[in-house]
Scaffold this active site. Structure first.
Site, PDB file in Angstrom:
ATOM      1  N   ARG A  48       8.316 -37.976  15.443  1.00  0.00           N
ATOM      2  CA  ARG A  48       8.179 -38.571  14.094  1.00  0.00           C
ATOM      3  C   ARG A  48       6.822 -38.221  13.469  1.00  0.00           C
ATOM      4  NH1 ARG A  48      12.281 -38.167  14.975  1.00  0.00           N
ATOM      5  NH2 ARG A  48      13.893 -39.646  15.558  1.00  0.00           N
TER       6      ARG A  48
ATOM      7  N   SER B 278      13.847 -47.558  11.284  1.00  0.00           N
ATOM      8  CA  SER B 278      13.208 -48.080  12.499  1.00  0.00           C
ATOM      9  C   SER B 278      11.730 -48.321  12.212  1.00  0.00           C
ATOM     10  CB  SER B 278      13.311 -47.065  13.642  1.00  0.00           C
ATOM     11  OG  SER B 278      14.659 -46.880  13.958  1.00  0.00           O
TER      12      SER B 278
ATOM     13  N   GLU C 210       6.074 -46.763  13.220  1.00  0.00           N
ATOM     14  CA  GLU C 210       6.534 -45.471  12.678  1.00  0.00           C
ATOM     15  C   GLU C 210       6.350 -45.497  11.149  1.00  0.00           C
ATOM     16  OE1 GLU C 210      10.539 -44.171  13.810  1.00  0.00           O
ATOM     17  OE2 GLU C 210      10.796 -43.355  11.787  1.00  0.00           O
TER      18      GLU C 210
END
Ligand code: FAD
Length: 305
Positions: free
Chosen positions: A179, A228, A298
């Site tokens: 990510r 997420s 994230e």
């Protein structure tokens, strides 16, 4: 006579020919979380030329600014921003295709691009159809699933460097991580060349339908959120840890740990960034206490201080 430089700057920006400039627009309406204060200047760049022009305009007026794609991986500050924001998210208007590579604008909205390519019997990265971001945002975040990422499909990108120059950067010059993607120079992604494959539209669309049905069943994608919230630690899934810590449904104001998927924080209606940050801090503390694991966000917090 005293010159009102602030006013002069406002007028110069607002009168700029080809750009659609919104003054003191509400950022919440652009974010998938539906959270965020106002920004003094919002420019919606619909193509490469407007994107480059918007950045150069802010630079030339010394206006501090940042870039948003689909604003689907950010938590925007509740405070107002006395600066500029360039928003690139746009339906793909055209793309060039040659020898298995499509050239696209960084602001192209991924789900729409996937559908457009399917209509040309081209596919490959349709596993990203549930990612409500742009090509540029997907590259910066190396968007993907547990097995594949956009990194597997990028041939090269064009970057407008902070020094004002335009650079072509190949896949292997990019530092891809989980990510995350680090550009070799500081700047903004303007265009990308992505690998595609001959595939039947009906097969791609069949996959898309199944994939989205799976998402709807397992993730709260019909609620304002940013996907997420935490990265998965190496050894396990963040959602599993949060669930095992008994935090599903934990709520501050209108920000809540989703009851459907514990790694999603959802906005029940009027959540503020402060509510979300309070939930985040509690979740991190409880997970650390119970499992000794420090969760890492994230989603990127955009501070207006
Ligand atoms: C319902 C939902 C499901 C999701 N599912 C997934 C998933 O399965 N997998 C996954 O990886 N992610 C997922 N996400 C997260 C998010 O959609 C992705 O990270 C997406 O790639 C972010 O793209 P964006 O255009 O919205 O970026 P933004 O959120 O707008 O920006 C993210 C960062 O990229 C920077 N940026 C954006 N465009 C540019 C540019 N052109 N040049 C330089 N910097 C830029 C921004 O400044 C910011 O720092 C999901 C989100 C939601 C809401």
């Amino acid at each position: 006579m005293k010159v009102d430089t602030q006013l002069a700057e406002d007028i110069a920006l607002a009168e700029h020919d080809n750009l659609n400039i919104e003054m003191w627009g509400n950022l919440a309406k652009y974010s998938t979380f539906k959270i965020g204060g106002k920004a003094k200047y919002i420019i919606k760049a619909e193509n490469r030329t407007q994107f480059i022009e918007a950045i150069r305009l802010f630079v030339s007026h010394d206006v501090p600014f940042y870039i948003l794609g689909g604003a689907s991986n950010v938590l925007i500050d509740d405070k107002d921003w006395n600066g500029g924001v360039v928003i690139t998210k746009t339906p793909p208007t055209d793309f060039r295709y040659e020898n298995g590579i499509v050239e696209v604008f960084a602001g192209d909205y991924l789900p729409a691009l996937i559908h457009k390519l399917a209509s040309w019997d081209l596919g490959g990265f349709e596993f990203l159809v549930g990612v409500p971001g742009t090509v540029g945002g997907a590259i910066v975040m190396n968007a993907g699933t547990s097995t594949k990422g956009i990194c597997d499909f990028v041939e090269k990108i064009e970057v407008l460097g902070k020094d004002g120059g335009l650079y072509l950067i190949s896949n292997k010059e990019l530092q891809w991580g989980y990510r995350h993607c680090k550009l070799p120079i500081d700047g903004y992604i303007v265009r990308a060349w992505l690998k595609v494959f001959d595939k039947k539209a009906q097969d791609i669309l069949g996959f898309v339908r199944e994939h989205m049905a799976w998402r709807r069943e397992h993730q709260p994608i019909d609620m304002p959120c940013a996907g997420s919230f935490f990265k998965n630690p190496e050894e396990t899934a963040a959602g599993y840890l949060i669930d095992q810590a008994g935090l599903k449904g934990y709520r501050v104001g209108d920000a809540q740990v989703s009851t459907k998927h514990a790694n999603f924080i959802v906005n029940l209606g009027n959540a503020t960034a402060s509510d979300v940050l309070a939930v985040v801090s509690h979740v991190k503390e409880v997970v650390k206490d119970k499992f000794g694991i420090t969760l890492e966000e994230e989603v990127k917090f955009i501070s207006h201080s």
